[in-house]
Design a protein around this motif. Structure first.
Motif, mmCIF file in Angstrom:
data_model
loop_
_atom_site.group_PDB
_atom_site.id
_atom_site.type_symbol
_atom_site.label_atom_id
_atom_site.label_comp_id
_atom_site.label_asym_id
_atom_site.label_seq_id
_atom_site.Cartn_x
_atom_site.Cartn_y
_atom_site.Cartn_z
ATOM 1 N N ALA A 42 0.830 -1.201 0.000
ATOM 2 C CA ALA A 42 0.000 0.000 0.000
ATOM 3 C C ALA A 42 0.868 1.256 0.000
ATOM 4 O O ALA A 42 0.583 2.233 -0.707
ATOM 5 C CB ALA A 42 -0.930 -0.009 1.209
ATOM 6 N N GLU A 43 1.944 1.242 0.785
ATOM 7 C CA GLU A 43 2.846 2.398 0.817
ATOM 8 C C GLU A 43 3.543 2.591 -0.526
ATOM 9 O O GLU A 43 3.708 3.715 -1.002
ATOM 10 C CB GLU A 43 3.882 2.212 1.930
ATOM 11 N N MET A 44 3.943 1.482 -1.148
ATOM 12 C CA MET A 44 4.608 1.587 -2.441
ATOM 13 C C MET A 44 3.667 2.161 -3.500
ATOM 14 O O MET A 44 4.043 3.046 -4.279
ATOM 15 C CB MET A 44 5.146 0.220 -2.864
ATOM 16 N N ASN A 45 2.438 1.662 -3.549
ATOM 17 C CA ASN A 45 1.480 2.181 -4.524
ATOM 18 C C ASN A 45 1.135 3.633 -4.250
ATOM 19 O O ASN A 45 0.946 4.432 -5.169
ATOM 20 C CB ASN A 45 0.206 1.329 -4.515
ATOM 21 N N SER A 46 1.046 3.996 -2.980
ATOM 22 C CA SER A 46 0.771 5.385 -2.634
ATOM 23 C C SER A 46 1.905 6.292 -3.120
ATOM 24 O O SER A 46 1.657 7.388 -3.643
ATOM 25 C CB SER A 46 0.594 5.521 -1.123
ATOM 26 N N LEU A 47 3.136 5.836 -2.968
ATOM 27 C CA LEU A 47 4.284 6.614 -3.433
ATOM 28 C C LEU A 47 4.235 6.791 -4.954
ATOM 29 O O LEU A 47 4.479 7.882 -5.482
ATOM 30 C CB LEU A 47 5.575 5.923 -3.009
ATOM 31 N N LEU A 48 3.900 5.719 -5.676
ATOM 32 C CA LEU A 48 3.821 5.789 -7.133
ATOM 33 C C LEU A 48 2.738 6.763 -7.587
ATOM 34 O O LEU A 48 2.943 7.560 -8.509
ATOM 35 C CB LEU A 48 3.560 4.401 -7.710
ATOM 36 N N ARG A 49 1.560 6.705 -6.938
ATOM 37 C CA ARG A 49 0.465 7.587 -7.355
ATOM 38 C C ARG A 49 0.819 9.055 -7.082
ATOM 39 O O ARG A 49 0.460 9.947 -7.853
ATOM 40 C CB ARG A 49 -0.827 7.211 -6.622
ATOM 41 N N GLU A 50 1.476 9.308 -5.953
ATOM 42 C CA GLU A 50 1.844 10.692 -5.646
ATOM 43 C C GLU A 50 2.909 11.195 -6.619
ATOM 44 O O GLU A 50 2.914 12.364 -6.999
ATOM 45 C CB GLU A 50 2.345 10.803 -4.212
ATOM 46 N N MET A 51 3.808 10.320 -7.045
ATOM 47 C CA MET A 51 4.816 10.716 -8.041
ATOM 48 C C MET A 51 4.130 11.142 -9.337
ATOM 49 O O MET A 51 4.540 12.118 -9.972
ATOM 50 C CB MET A 51 5.768 9.560 -8.320
ATOM 51 N N GLU A 52 3.099 10.411 -9.742
ATOM 52 C CA GLU A 52 2.407 10.735 -10.992
ATOM 53 C C GLU A 52 1.709 12.089 -10.923
ATOM 54 O O GLU A 52 1.522 12.749 -11.948
ATOM 55 C CB GLU A 52 1.387 9.641 -11.311
ATOM 56 N N ALA A 53 1.340 12.515 -9.731
ATOM 57 C CA ALA A 53 0.607 13.772 -9.574
ATOM 58 C C ALA A 53 1.495 14.935 -9.156
ATOM 59 O O ALA A 53 1.001 16.057 -9.004
ATOM 60 C CB ALA A 53 -0.503 13.589 -8.533
ATOM 61 N N THR A 54 2.791 14.703 -8.987
ATOM 62 C CA THR A 54 3.695 15.733 -8.476
ATOM 63 C C THR A 54 4.636 16.216 -9.562
ATOM 64 O O THR A 54 5.247 15.397 -10.244
ATOM 65 C CB THR A 54 4.518 15.181 -7.293
#
Length: 607
Positions: free
Chosen positions: A567-579
């Motif tokens: 969950a933490e890894m996917n959260s990091l990936l999604r935030e990267m896509e939006a940043t």
């Protein structure tokens, strides 16, 4: 001592010293003349780095027979039809190039106007001959030999042929880059350096003259403000060089080297590159002639703007906006170099001599469907899940990769540009599956960028949330470092760092940014003081704030070695896509790389 008039030949040599410093200076004037003659193709041939000879041929409008002698007179030009020197739109306009070169070298000029006969004139260190007929296509050809042969004091200060050639090559790159509509051929000692066709698009021309990979790893810059237009291309922050030799700046089609412009480029990439790395850019400024003075330097390599802050602000904001539009994009290594790092065996590993247990042996041989095997033993048994040992294999390295069953719903790979987390390697790299390949993410570098952007957003808004310390920390520093920090207490407070002076050589830390979690306050303040010492004076307040945020972000990011849940890894990936800027960390390193499906197929011989 009485005042006397200097002889004309000495006056010409003095004037030549202002315009012709080295072979590259003479080459610049000749090629600019060819461009101003509305040429479509320009051929340049150098001998001995330009010291032994320079030849420039073009297919421009040419010079008539009656005007050939006038072309070698000082302050005679066809490029200034009236006295409006502030409205000049050609590269040259002083009328000093040819007479200056001819006063310190041997020059032969051949030219033909379309529909007329060709003529030639020779000038030997200021002494001209009468024009004679010449067989030449329409256009102009100029040969310069014996540069400074009769001025030994100047010739002995020329560098080696290799160094002079390097200066000529850099000049030709800049001129060819400025005019992609013109074809350029460059030869040196009979060897073709580049041959560029006319009417190339700008990204193709720039990439051909700098780095082939630039076109695929660059972004377009386009901004207009108050009549000033900024265009060009800029390399991604992860596509950089160790020196600033690939920064090309142009004003109204004129290559320039200007401190204001280079400083603006450095400011735009301030928190995107390491301090010893430099961006790759080719920027083209179009400024109304009344707003720029191109007559500052005899060689016209410097300009002066009426509103320098407007120009600097445009470059910084134009580059920033272009980079932000790219979001998480990062430059990717060339496929060949990436593939070379993989180890591939022809037949794969063989089973141990004594064989596996029956179930494992059957799965290896393919005699029965393979099943998930959590424990299997060789003849000597299973050592441990983190240190397996088989007869014939020897001890294997501890397994540091891991995968975990996802509890929450997993996004579809096609909906996520950076893919879906599948596991973690070495407690440092996230392995994700994207629709078009395999993505590896450096969790520390990625989170460092995310923390920086959060700090920026908080400082620009209502401020960054602070975490109060139960007991304030006393940090001992040098007195000068304390002075710098004390002067920036208010700016640091906007980032959630609450400090105050505590004696001559100490600072008291009462709160730290909540985003950073637990931090080493001594190291944080020391790094901040070092950054202020290096960047405080020359930068604006906004740029200083960016440096402070970058330093703080480095202290608060997820460290390599920390185990993350799916969950933490996917959260990091999604935030990267939006940043924005998430494709590179604060030091210019890529935060992720991708191995495409095609590359994976090559590894297994499918292509």
């Amino acid at each position: 001592m009485s005042i006397r008039r200097l002889p004309e030949n000495l006056v010409n040599r003095i004037a030549a010293g202002e315009v012709v410093e080295r072979p590259a200076s003479a080459l610049k004037e000749l090629v600019e003349n060819a461009i101003d003659a509305r040429s479509r193709r320009i051929a340049v041939r150098l001998m001995g780095g330009g010291i032994d000879g320079i030849e420039v041929s073009d297919d421009g409008c040419g010079i008539s027979r009656n005007e050939l002698p006038i072309a070698f007179e000082r302050h005679a030009t066809s490029k200034l039809p009236d006295e409006a020197i502030e409205a000049v739109n050609t590269l040259g306009f002083r009328g000093e190039a040819l007479p200056s070169i001819a006063s310190v070298a041997q020059v032969r000029l051949e030219s033909r106007v379309a529909g007329e006969d060709g003529w030639s004139i020779s000038v030997d260190n200021g002494r001209a001959t009468d024009p004679v007929p010449a067989a030449i296509p329409h256009g102009t050809r100029v040969r310069v030999t014996g540069l400074f042969e009769r001025v030994p004091a100047r010739r002995k200060f020329l560098r080696s042929a290799r160094s002079e050639y390097a200066a000529c090559l850099d000049l030709m790159r800049r001129l060819a880059m400025a005019r992609p509509d013109v074809g350029f051929l460059l030869e040196h000692d009979g060897r073709t350096i580049f041959n560029l066709p006319p009417d190339q698009d700008r990204p193709t021309r720039v990439a051909a003259l700098t780095d082939r990979d630039l076109k695929a790893n660059s972004i377009a810059v386009d901004l207009e403000r108050d009549g000033v237009v900024l265009g060009g291309i800029a390399g991604l922050p992860t596509f950089h060089r160790g020196i600033a030799d690939h920064q090309y700046l142009f004003v109204n089609g004129r290559p320039v080297k200007d401190r204001l412009l280079t400083g603006a480029v450095r400011g735009a990439y301030a928190d995107l590159l390491a301090r010893d790395r430099h961006a790759v850019v080719a920027l083209f400024l179009e400024v109304p002639p009344s707003e720029v003075d191109v007559n500052v330097h005899p060689a016209k390599t410097e300009v002066r703007f009426r509103d320098p802050q407007l120009v600097r602000g445009m470059i910084v904001s134009g580059l920033r906006q272009a980079i932000e539009r790219e979001g998480h994009r990062s430059s990717q290594p060339a496929a060949a170099s990436a593939m070379a790092l993989w180890q591939r065996e022809g037949e794969g590993p063989r089973p141990p001599a004594g064989g596996f247990q029956p179930a494992v042996q059957a799965a290896w041989d393919g005699s029965q469907p393979s099943q998930p095997v959590s424990q299997y033993a060789g003849p000597t048994g299973l050592v441990a899940d983190t240190g397996r040992k088989f007869e014939g294999f020897g001890a294997l390295a501890p397994v540091s990769a891991r995968a975990e069953v996802a509890v929450a719903s997993v996004p579809v790979a096609s909906d996520a540009p950076l893919g879906v987390a599948r596991g973690q390697v070495a407690a440092t790299y996230i392995v994700a599956e994207a629709e078009d390949g395999l993505v590896l993410v450096d969790q520390h570098a990625a989170h460092e960028r995310l923390v920086l952007e959060r700090l920026r957003a908080g400082a620009a808004g209502s401020g960054v949330a602070a975490q109060r310390l139960l007991l304030p920390d006393v940090v001992d520093l040098e007195e000068t470092d304390c002075d710098r920090l004390e002067a920036r207490i208010e700016e640091l407070s906007a980032f959630g760092l609450d400090i105050e002076r505590f004696g001559p050589a100490a600072m008291l830390v009462r709160a730290t940014p909540a985003l950073l979690g637990t931090v080493d306050t001594h190291r944080l303040l020391k790094d901040l003081a070092d950054d202020l010492a290096e960047h405080d004076a020359p930068l604006s307040i906004g740029e200083r704030i960016d440096h402070v945020a970058a330093t703080m972000a480095c202290h608060g990011s997820v460290r390599a070695g920390r185990v993350l849940s799916v969950a933490e890894m996917n959260s990091l990936l999604r935030e990267m896509e939006a940043t924005p800027h998430s494709g590179q960390c604060n030091h210019g390193r890529p935060t992720w790389v991708k191995l495409g499906h095609g590359d994976i197929e090559k590894l297994f011989g499918r292509r």
